[in-house]
Write a protein that holds these residues in place. Sequence first.
Motif, PDB file in Angstrom:
ATOM      1  N   TYR A  53      12.876  -2.606   5.561  1.00  0.00           N
ATOM      2  CA  TYR A  53      13.603  -1.631   6.373  1.00  0.00           C
ATOM      3  C   TYR A  53      12.954  -0.260   6.314  1.00  0.00           C
ATOM      4  CZ  TYR A  53      17.373  -4.726   7.660  1.00  0.00           C
ATOM      5  OH  TYR A  53      18.095  -5.741   8.213  1.00  0.00           O
ATOM      6  N   PHE A  54      12.422   0.118   5.157  1.00  0.00           N
ATOM      7  CA  PHE A  54      11.708   1.389   5.056  1.00  0.00           C
ATOM      8  C   PHE A  54      10.534   1.418   6.028  1.00  0.00           C
ATOM      9  CE2 PHE A  54       7.965   3.506   3.280  1.00  0.00           C
ATOM     10  CZ  PHE A  54       8.406   4.822   3.314  1.00  0.00           C
ATOM     11  N   ARG A  55       9.754   0.323   6.038  1.00  0.00           N
ATOM     12  CA  ARG A  55       8.601   0.262   6.937  1.00  0.00           C
ATOM     13  C   ARG A  55       9.039   0.280   8.389  1.00  0.00           C
ATOM     14  NH1 ARG A  55       5.347  -3.363   7.620  1.00  0.00           N
ATOM     15  NH2 ARG A  55       3.457  -2.137   7.657  1.00  0.00           N
ATOM     16  N   MET A  56      10.132  -0.420   8.696  1.00  0.00           N
ATOM     17  CA  MET A  56      10.592  -0.528  10.078  1.00  0.00           C
ATOM     18  C   MET A  56      11.065   0.819  10.632  1.00  0.00           C
ATOM     19  SD  MET A  56      13.379  -3.198  11.598  1.00  0.00           S
ATOM     20  CE  MET A  56      12.752  -4.479  10.557  1.00  0.00           C
ATOM     21  N   PHE A  57      11.758   1.599   9.814  1.00  0.00           N
ATOM     22  CA  PHE A  57      12.315   2.869  10.281  1.00  0.00           C
ATOM     23  C   PHE A  57      11.410   4.060   9.997  1.00  0.00           C
ATOM     24  CE2 PHE A  57      16.327   0.399   9.762  1.00  0.00           C
ATOM     25  CZ  PHE A  57      16.615   0.334  11.111  1.00  0.00           C
ATOM     26  N   SER A  58      10.223   3.816   9.467  1.00  0.00           N
ATOM     27  CA  SER A  58       9.309   4.895   9.137  1.00  0.00           C
ATOM     28  C   SER A  58       8.780   5.578  10.398  1.00  0.00           C
ATOM     29  CB  SER A  58       8.129   4.328   8.339  1.00  0.00           C
ATOM     30  OG  SER A  58       7.165   5.328   8.124  1.00  0.00           O
ATOM     31  N   ARG A  59       8.584   6.878  10.294  1.00  0.00           N
ATOM     32  CA  ARG A  59       7.985   7.633  11.399  1.00  0.00           C
ATOM     33  C   ARG A  59       6.482   7.834  11.195  1.00  0.00           C
ATOM     34  NH1 ARG A  59      11.597  10.175  14.959  1.00  0.00           N
ATOM     35  NH2 ARG A  59      13.744  10.099  14.234  1.00  0.00           N
ATOM     36  N   ASN A  60       5.973   7.455  10.040  1.00  0.00           N
ATOM     37  CA  ASN A  60       4.546   7.567   9.756  1.00  0.00           C
ATOM     38  C   ASN A  60       3.852   6.303  10.278  1.00  0.00           C
ATOM     39  OD1 ASN A  60       2.022   8.086   8.806  1.00  0.00           O
ATOM     40  ND2 ASN A  60       2.653   8.479   6.696  1.00  0.00           N
ATOM     41  N   ILE A  61       3.626   6.278  11.565  1.00  0.00           N
ATOM     42  CA  ILE A  61       3.125   5.088  12.241  1.00  0.00           C
ATOM     43  C   ILE A  61       1.711   4.732  11.779  1.00  0.00           C
ATOM     44  CG2 ILE A  61       2.478   4.178  14.508  1.00  0.00           C
ATOM     45  CD1 ILE A  61       4.893   5.742  15.611  1.00  0.00           C
ATOM     46  N   GLN A  62       0.866   5.724  11.581  1.00  0.00           N
ATOM     47  CA  GLN A  62      -0.516   5.456  11.175  1.00  0.00           C
ATOM     48  C   GLN A  62      -0.586   4.767   9.812  1.00  0.00           C
ATOM     49  OE1 GLN A  62      -3.222   5.752  13.058  1.00  0.00           O
ATOM     50  NE2 GLN A  62      -4.400   4.852  11.390  1.00  0.00           N
ATOM     51  N   ALA A  63       0.227   5.220   8.871  1.00  0.00           N
ATOM     52  CA  ALA A  63       0.219   4.596   7.537  1.00  0.00           C
ATOM     53  C   ALA A  63       0.719   3.156   7.602  1.00  0.00           C
ATOM     54  CB  ALA A  63       1.082   5.403   6.571  1.00  0.00           C
ATOM     55  N   ARG A  64       1.778   2.911   8.371  1.00  0.00           N
ATOM     56  CA  ARG A  64       2.312   1.544   8.490  1.00  0.00           C
ATOM     57  C   ARG A  64       1.329   0.640   9.217  1.00  0.00           C
ATOM     58  NH1 ARG A  64       5.404   4.597   6.096  1.00  0.00           N
ATOM     59  NH2 ARG A  64       3.851   4.029   4.575  1.00  0.00           N
ATOM     60  N   TYR A  65       0.630   1.181  10.203  1.00  0.00           N
ATOM     61  CA  TYR A  65      -0.381   0.409  10.925  1.00  0.00           C
ATOM     62  C   TYR A  65      -1.521   0.012   9.989  1.00  0.00           C
ATOM     63  CZ  TYR A  65      -4.019  -0.780  14.272  1.00  0.00           C
ATOM     64  OH  TYR A  65      -5.020  -1.426  14.950  1.00  0.00           O
ATOM     65  N   SER A  66      -1.967   0.940   9.163  1.00  0.00           N
ATOM     66  CA  SER A  66      -3.070   0.621   8.240  1.00  0.00           C
ATOM     67  C   SER A  66      -2.613  -0.384   7.185  1.00  0.00           C
ATOM     68  CB  SER A  66      -3.629   1.881   7.592  1.00  0.00           C
ATOM     69  OG  SER A  66      -2.665   2.488   6.777  1.00  0.00           O
ATOM     70  N   GLU A  67      -1.351  -0.322   6.741  1.00  0.00           N
ATOM     71  CA  GLU A  67      -0.829  -1.330   5.810  1.00  0.00           C
ATOM     72  C   GLU A  67      -0.841  -2.707   6.458  1.00  0.00           C
ATOM     73  OE1 GLU A  67       3.087   0.074   5.001  1.00  0.00           O
ATOM     74  OE2 GLU A  67       2.404   1.629   3.616  1.00  0.00           O
ATOM     75  N   ASN A  68      -0.442  -2.772   7.719  1.00  0.00           N
ATOM     76  CA  ASN A  68      -0.425  -4.046   8.431  1.00  0.00           C
ATOM     77  C   ASN A  68      -1.847  -4.579   8.622  1.00  0.00           C
ATOM     78  OD1 ASN A  68       1.076  -6.146   9.831  1.00  0.00           O
ATOM     79  ND2 ASN A  68       0.047  -5.379  11.653  1.00  0.00           N
ATOM     80  N   GLN A  69      -2.799  -3.703   8.920  1.00  0.00           N
ATOM     81  CA  GLN A  69      -4.187  -4.129   9.074  1.00  0.00           C
ATOM     82  C   GLN A  69      -4.723  -4.690   7.757  1.00  0.00           C
ATOM     83  OE1 GLN A  69      -4.164  -4.408  12.346  1.00  0.00           O
ATOM     84  NE2 GLN A  69      -6.317  -3.860  12.294  1.00  0.00           N
ATOM     85  N   TRP A  70      -4.408  -4.041   6.645  1.00  0.00           N
ATOM     86  CA  TRP A  70      -4.824  -4.520   5.330  1.00  0.00           C
ATOM     87  C   TRP A  70      -4.261  -5.916   5.085  1.00  0.00           C
ATOM     88  CZ3 TRP A  70      -2.075  -5.994   1.021  1.00  0.00           C
ATOM     89  CH2 TRP A  70      -2.798  -6.141  -0.148  1.00  0.00           C
ATOM     90  N   PHE A  71      -2.978  -6.091   5.398  1.00  0.00           N
ATOM     91  CA  PHE A  71      -2.337  -7.394   5.215  1.00  0.00           C
ATOM     92  C   PHE A  71      -2.985  -8.452   6.104  1.00  0.00           C
ATOM     93  CE2 PHE A  71       0.870 -10.362   6.918  1.00  0.00           C
ATOM     94  CZ  PHE A  71       1.125 -11.084   5.762  1.00  0.00           C
ATOM     95  N   MET A  72      -3.248  -8.126   7.357  1.00  0.00           N
ATOM     96  CA  MET A  72      -3.813  -9.102   8.289  1.00  0.00           C
ATOM     97  C   MET A  72      -5.231  -9.516   7.881  1.00  0.00           C
ATOM     98  SD  MET A  72      -1.466  -9.945  10.259  1.00  0.00           S
ATOM     99  CE  MET A  72      -2.325 -10.917  11.451  1.00  0.00           C
ATOM    100  N   GLN A  73      -6.010  -8.596   7.310  1.00  0.00           N
ATOM    101  CA  GLN A  73      -7.357  -8.949   6.846  1.00  0.00           C
ATOM    102  C   GLN A  73      -7.296  -9.979   5.731  1.00  0.00           C
ATOM    103  OE1 GLN A  73      -9.156  -5.281   5.695  1.00  0.00           O
ATOM    104  NE2 GLN A  73      -9.880  -4.820   7.763  1.00  0.00           N
ATOM    105  N   ARG A  74      -6.267  -9.931   4.921  1.00  0.00           N
ATOM    106  CA  ARG A  74      -6.124 -10.900   3.841  1.00  0.00           C
ATOM    107  C   ARG A  74      -5.405 -12.168   4.278  1.00  0.00           C
ATOM    108  NH1 ARG A  74      -7.588  -6.290   2.664  1.00  0.00           N
ATOM    109  NH2 ARG A  74      -8.457  -5.753   0.658  1.00  0.00           N
ATOM    110  N   TRP A  75      -4.540 -12.074   5.270  1.00  0.00           N
ATOM    111  CA  TRP A  75      -3.746 -13.224   5.699  1.00  0.00           C
ATOM    112  C   TRP A  75      -4.508 -14.127   6.659  1.00  0.00           C
ATOM    113  CZ3 TRP A  75      -0.296 -16.507   4.634  1.00  0.00           C
ATOM    114  CH2 TRP A  75       0.323 -17.268   5.621  1.00  0.00           C
TER     115      TRP A  75
END
Length: 131
Positions: A53-75
């Motif tokens: 929920y923290f990630r979903m409601f976050s306004r820091n879009i760039q940080a959440r996007y980079s976290e998702n990219q990191w996850f996708m590179q490993r997944w």
Amino acid sequence: MMNFLRRMMYGRYGGDQLNNALLVLAMVLMLLRALTGWAFLGMMALALLILCYFRMFSRNIQARYSENQWFMQRWMPVKQAIKGVKTRFSDRKTHCYYKCPQCKKRLRVPRGRGKIEITCPECHTRFVKKT
């Protein structure tokens, strides 16, 4: 009601693949908590839901996007390996799979042809296998 939700989510990150993985992991932990009765599994599931929920409601879009990219590179390698196993299992009656001895690329050949010479399309190594 829908207008309220649209206005509330405006400028916020929303859901992505990492959030989906966190939700699935939290559900698995809750199921394990119900089966085993171990309280710490429930706490871990709650922590994952809060993070989601923290990630979903976050306004820091760039940080959440980079976290998702990191996850996708490993997944993605894991996902591709699972997909490969699934494909090989569904083709098990009609095809054989061999690895090239030179470049280790997985090659698919038809089953029931006897001894055949297989040529790797990547490195052009030739080897003989029984299908």
